[in-house]
Structure formats: C-alpha cells, structure tokens
Design a protein around this motif. Structure first.
Motif, PDB file in Angstrom:
ATOM      1  N   MET A   1       0.856  -1.184   0.000  1.00 11.87           N
ATOM      2  CA  MET A   1       0.000   0.000   0.000  1.00 11.87           C
ATOM      3  C   MET A   1       0.898   1.241   0.000  1.00 11.87           C
ATOM      4  O   MET A   1       1.735   1.400   0.880  1.00 11.87           O
ATOM      5  CB  MET A   1      -0.895  -0.003   1.237  1.00 11.87           C
ATOM      6  N   TYR A   2       0.692   2.109  -0.992  1.00  9.15           N
ATOM      7  CA  TYR A   2       1.605   3.225  -1.199  1.00  9.15           C
ATOM      8  C   TYR A   2       0.848   4.551  -1.314  1.00  9.15           C
ATOM      9  O   TYR A   2      -0.351   4.588  -1.620  1.00  9.15           O
ATOM     10  CB  TYR A   2       2.435   3.007  -2.467  1.00  9.15           C
ATOM     11  N   LEU A   3       1.597   5.630  -1.101  1.00  9.26           N
ATOM     12  CA  LEU A   3       1.098   6.990  -1.245  1.00  9.26           C
ATOM     13  C   LEU A   3       2.046   7.746  -2.156  1.00  9.26           C
ATOM     14  O   LEU A   3       3.265   7.525  -2.118  1.00  9.26           O
ATOM     15  CB  LEU A   3       1.045   7.690   0.118  1.00  9.26           C
ATOM     16  N   ILE A   4       1.502   8.643  -2.986  1.00  7.72           N
ATOM     17  CA  ILE A   4       2.339   9.500  -3.833  1.00  7.72           C
ATOM     18  C   ILE A   4       2.042  10.952  -3.489  1.00  7.72           C
ATOM     19  O   ILE A   4       0.879  11.356  -3.362  1.00  7.72           O
ATOM     20  CB  ILE A   4       2.081   9.241  -5.327  1.00  7.72           C
ATOM     21  N   GLY A   5       3.107  11.718  -3.339  1.00 10.22           N
ATOM     22  CA  GLY A   5       2.976  13.152  -3.100  1.00 10.22           C
ATOM     23  C   GLY A   5       3.727  13.929  -4.152  1.00 10.22           C
ATOM     24  O   GLY A   5       4.803  13.512  -4.612  1.00 10.22           O
ATOM     25  N   TYR A   6       3.141  15.062  -4.553  1.00 12.35           N
ATOM     26  CA  TYR A   6       3.767  15.951  -5.528  1.00 12.35           C
ATOM     27  C   TYR A   6       3.955  17.329  -4.905  1.00 12.35           C
ATOM     28  O   TYR A   6       3.095  17.811  -4.155  1.00 12.35           O
ATOM     29  CB  TYR A   6       2.890  16.089  -6.777  1.00 12.35           C
ATOM     30  N   ASP A   7       5.059  17.959  -5.250  1.00 12.02           N
ATOM     31  CA  ASP A   7       5.333  19.331  -4.835  1.00 12.02           C
ATOM     32  C   ASP A   7       5.640  20.120  -6.106  1.00 12.02           C
ATOM     33  O   ASP A   7       6.705  19.982  -6.694  1.00 12.02           O
ATOM     34  CB  ASP A   7       6.514  19.360  -3.870  1.00 12.02           C
ATOM     35  N   ILE A   8       4.655  20.939  -6.530  1.00  8.33           N
ATOM     36  CA  ILE A   8       4.741  21.628  -7.814  1.00  8.33           C
ATOM     37  C   ILE A   8       5.316  23.012  -7.597  1.00  8.33           C
ATOM     38  O   ILE A   8       4.615  23.934  -7.172  1.00  8.33           O
ATOM     39  CB  ILE A   8       3.344  21.706  -8.470  1.00  8.33           C
ATOM     40  N   GLY A   9       6.601  23.172  -7.845  1.00  7.43           N
ATOM     41  CA  GLY A   9       7.255  24.458  -7.680  1.00  7.43           C
ATOM     42  C   GLY A   9       7.362  25.194  -8.997  1.00  7.43           C
ATOM     43  O   GLY A   9       6.946  24.703 -10.050  1.00  7.43           O
TER      44      GLY A   9
END
Length: 495
Positions: A1-9
């Motif tokens: 079970m995984y999570l993905i996070g994005y940081d849009i700079g």
C-alpha cells in the motif's frame, strides 16, 4: 500500500513514493533536472504554462515507477503541494485560458495597494490578515481590467494546485487554506471574503466549490491515470500551498512551532492561534492546513522572493553552471565572513513583501575587480540571502513570535552551512534539520485525508532528525557584515 505526493514548484515538480504501512520514503525524484522556464513578457511579470506543471507530474511519476516498480492499483492516495498565490483561469470546458500569473509576478501591486486604501487598512487587516497586495485576487482583477474579453470566458479562477487536481480528477474545487492565500477568505466572518469580491467586482460564482484540505477531493480519472501509469479511481485526498505543506512535512502544526525553507523563494512560517497581522502587511497570515472554524490555526509567513533563485543566477552567470552546489560551497568557504566587503541584496525576483511590495532589484555593492573573485560573489550571495532572512525574521519577532527553534528540510539552501549558520548566529536560533521534503509531506497528508491514518501525528510519525545548526559563539564578523548590508538596503529603501 503506497502513497504519492507531488510538490509543484516554479523550478521543478518533485515527487515522492511513500510506503503507507511503515511511513518510509522509497523514492524521491523531480522533473525537469534544470529549472523550468519563467516567462517575463514585461519587466516585473512572471508567467508559466500550466501544461509545464502537468508534464512535470507525468515525467516525475514515470521516474518514481521506474525506480521502484509497484502494482498500479497499490497506490491508495495522492497528495498535492503547489506554488502559492498563482492564478490559473479555466473556461467551462476546463481548458486553460492564458498562462498562469505566478507568485513572483508584480503586475498587480498597484491594484492591491489601491484596494487596501478603498477597503480601509484596519478593516482589511482585521478581516483578511493582509493587504490585498499582489496576491491572487489582485491578479484576477488585473485580468478583468486588461483582458476583458478573455475574462468573460472564465468559468473558475484557480490556484496552481487546484488546476492540477482538476487535471487529475475532472473535479473543480478549492480549499479554505487556498482561498486565504489568494486573499479571498475572511477570518473574522469565517467565510469567503465578500469585501474583496465586492471591491473588485468579481462574481463569487467564479470561485470553485470548497472541499476540506484533508479528504476525498476527487478520484483519478482514466485519461489522467493512463498518462501517469497509475490506476483510475485513486483518491486525491490532500492539497495545500507549498509553505503550509512544508510546515506539515516538518511536523509544524501547533501554535509556537516554526518551519523554514530556502527554495526559489525563502520562507519562515510560524503557527499561531491568534488572528495575527503586521500593521504594514510585510508578512502575511494564511489558514494553516489544520485550520478549522473552531480551531483557526494561522500560519504567519515571511517570504523573500529572491532566495534560491539568487544562488541559481550566480551559478549560471559566474562561469559555474557545470559546478555542483557542494563545490560552490567549498569555494565560498575559503572566503572570510563578510566576503571581503562585497554585499549582495538578493531582491531581483519581483516585488518583495518584506519591503512593502517594492521591486527594488538585486544589487551588488563593494565589488573590486582587482581583489574579488568568483568565490567572493558566491559567498556574498549566500550571505545576502541569509541577511534578507534575518531582516524578515525581525518583523516576525516584532510581532512577538518566538523563533528560537526552527525546523527545516534536508534540501535547498539549508544544505549550505554558510547560509544556515549565518541565519542561526544572527537570530540566535537553533535550526533542526529533518529528513523530509514537501512531496513526502504531501503523500503523508493524503494518507490522513484518505483515512489510512487516524491523525496527522500518526501520518507524520517520528520524522528523523539528520542534523542542524547552532549559533556560532563569535558573532562579531557576522554582525559587522550584516550591518554593512543593512546600510546598503537603507540607502535604497528608506523605510
């Protein structure tokens, strides 16, 4: 079970893959490898195409999955962090109408200043915690005044993260935290800011529907899933501006806790449960990620536009474009504190809030062609950014905020000992460095939003401390260099 996070700079899109069961970060990556372009059609303007951000999301996701292959249906939530204060306009078909006017664009400064006077300074500060300033609302008003035909086609105004979530899910929505960063939230009335909509003659119907910061905000649609290489139906369960999200990543959630970051812009972000504001609006208060009507936590944000972009510019334009940042640090460390009389004011990335929205421009002072070298410029640049931090932090201290302990991530400018020790020494602050990033925080925030974790503290776990900086015992050289820098600032900016 995984999570993905994005940081849009504005420089790149960063992404992280997190194991939801143990909280471990499996992969961190970014795209592109070099800074994304910012278009400046006129002096003081700054725009980016939202499709640049989406391309970054697609490429960064593919890099994650290549580095750590997983079943497509094993990702259980997606979180989004994004560059704050930008304006994205979409029509009824959810098509982008123009390039995004991003955070460091200064075209709306005069619009915000005029609204501040019309609304009344005390009324604006008590309701909004800010002047309308150069924020999203003022940028929207600029489009209304200068591009009226395009404005008539607008279905929704959005922040960058709202648009990326729309692209993923097909659902148009925003958050209270997002509205507050655009100066569309009334902290006294605890609702969207009628006084701003009325003053700017903006139809509130252009505001997307509101969703909680944490919670199911939509599901990944098949078309987006195919581009990303993921399964349709994954919930987008968290979104927040990059600075509130950075604070979340660093476990800065409660009043009295302080986060800092040194990316393209530099920020110190202090959490309080008071409706705090600076009478001169040089720092800004926004709804924190855990703001609720019953528990109105506010993040007081001090921002310097010209932070990491100053260092990047020096690297690109002093013959060091192929030199690594650690190698530049080593070069600068051979130069004494104070850079042998060279001072750099790093205010070359648009109007600066800590200077009351004046676009001062960057300055190099004291340069001697017979004595100074590339190393002097690099040292002066790092110190100049640090001095700007110290100047801005003094405003927060005037407001009674305690900055004795700050938490930072193990990235960007805080990897520079010269920069970090200068800040720690002049502010007498203890800087704790944690092994996390904004993308990791976004992933864990999504885990809480999707119900995988029962609390934010559980989601964030015990983020490991990987270092830190303490004030140096002898501050005389730092103090002397800062005073010289400050004198130069006062000559140009007499306030």
């Amino acid at each position: 079970m995984y999570l993905i996070g994005y940081d849009i700079g504005s420089s790149s899109v960063k992404a992280a893959l997190v194991d939801a069961e143990n909280g471990n970060t499996l992969v961190r990556t970014q795209y592109p490898d070099r800074e994304m372009d910012i278009q400046a059609v006129r002096a003081g303007w700054a725009e980016q195409r939202p499709d640049q951000w989406w391309e970054g999301i697609v490429q960064a996701t593919q890099r994650l999955l290549k580095a750590h292959p997983i079943p497509a249906d094993s990702v259980k939530a997606i979180g989004i962090s994004y560059q704050m204060h930008g304006l994205v306009l979409v029509d009824a078909a959810h098509q982008v109408l123009r390039p995004s006017i991003i955070w460091c664009d200064g075209r709306a400064v005069d619009i915000g200043a005029a609204a501040f006077e019309r609304i009344g300074q005390q009324k604006a500060l008590s309701h909004l915690l800010n002047s309308p300033g150069n924020f999203t609302a003022s940028k929207l008003r600029w489009v209304q005044e200068n591009e009226p035909e395009l404005y008539q086609r607008v279905k929704y105004f959005m922040l960058p993260g709202d648009y990326i979530a729309l692209k993923m899910t097909g659902e148009a929505c925003s958050t209270i935290s997002g509205l507050s960063e655009g100066i569309f939230w009334d902290f006294l009335e605890k609702k969207p800011a009628d006084l701003v909509f009325q003053d700017y003659n903006i139809d509130p119907a252009l505001m997307p529907p509101l969703q909680p910061t944490f919670g199911i905000q939509g599901a990944l649609r098949p078309e987006a899933a195919a581009e990303l290489g993921l399964s349709a139906g994954i919930p987008v369960a968290y979104r927040a501006g990059d600075q509130p999200n950075n604070a979340l990543s660093l476990n800065v959630l409660d009043p009295g806790e302080v986060a800092a970051t040194g990316g393209t812009s530099g920020v110190v972000y202090a959490v309080t449960n008071q409706a705090a504001y600076d009478p001169l609006s040089r720092v800004n208060g926004f709804a924190h990620v855990n703001y609720t009507l019953d528990q109105p936590n506010v993040g007081v944000l001090m921002c310097i536009n010209g932070a990491g972009i100053t260092y990047s510019w020096l690297r690109q334009n002093t013959g060091a474009s192929e030199t690594s940042y650690p190698a530049l640090e080593q070069l600068a460390s051979q130069i004494p504190i104070g850079a042998d009389g060279v001072s750099i004011l790093p205010f070359g990335n648009g109007a600066e809030r800590i200077l009351s929205n004046v676009d001062l421009g960057a300055q190099i002072q004291g340069l001697n062609f017979n004595r100074h070298s590339q190393g002097h410029l690099i040292r002066a640049g790092l110190e100049g950014i640090a001095f700007a931090f110290v100047y801005g932090m003094s405003i927060l201290q005037e407001m009674g905020l305690d900055l004795k302990v700050m938490r930072v991530g193990n990235d960007n400018l805080f990897q520079s000992r010269i920069f970090a020790e200068t800040v720690a020494t002049l502010c007498n602050s203890h800087i704790e460095m944690l092994d996390t990033t904004g993308a990791v925080g976004a992933a864990k925030g999504a885990g809480f939003g999707a119900g995988i974790y029962s609390s934010l503290r559980e989601a964030l776990g015990n983020t490991p401390k990987v270092g830190g900086y303490e004030p140096l015992p002898n501050a005389e050289a730092h103090t002397e260099a800062y005073q010289r820098w400050l004198n130069q600032l006062h000559k140009l900016y007499n306030k």
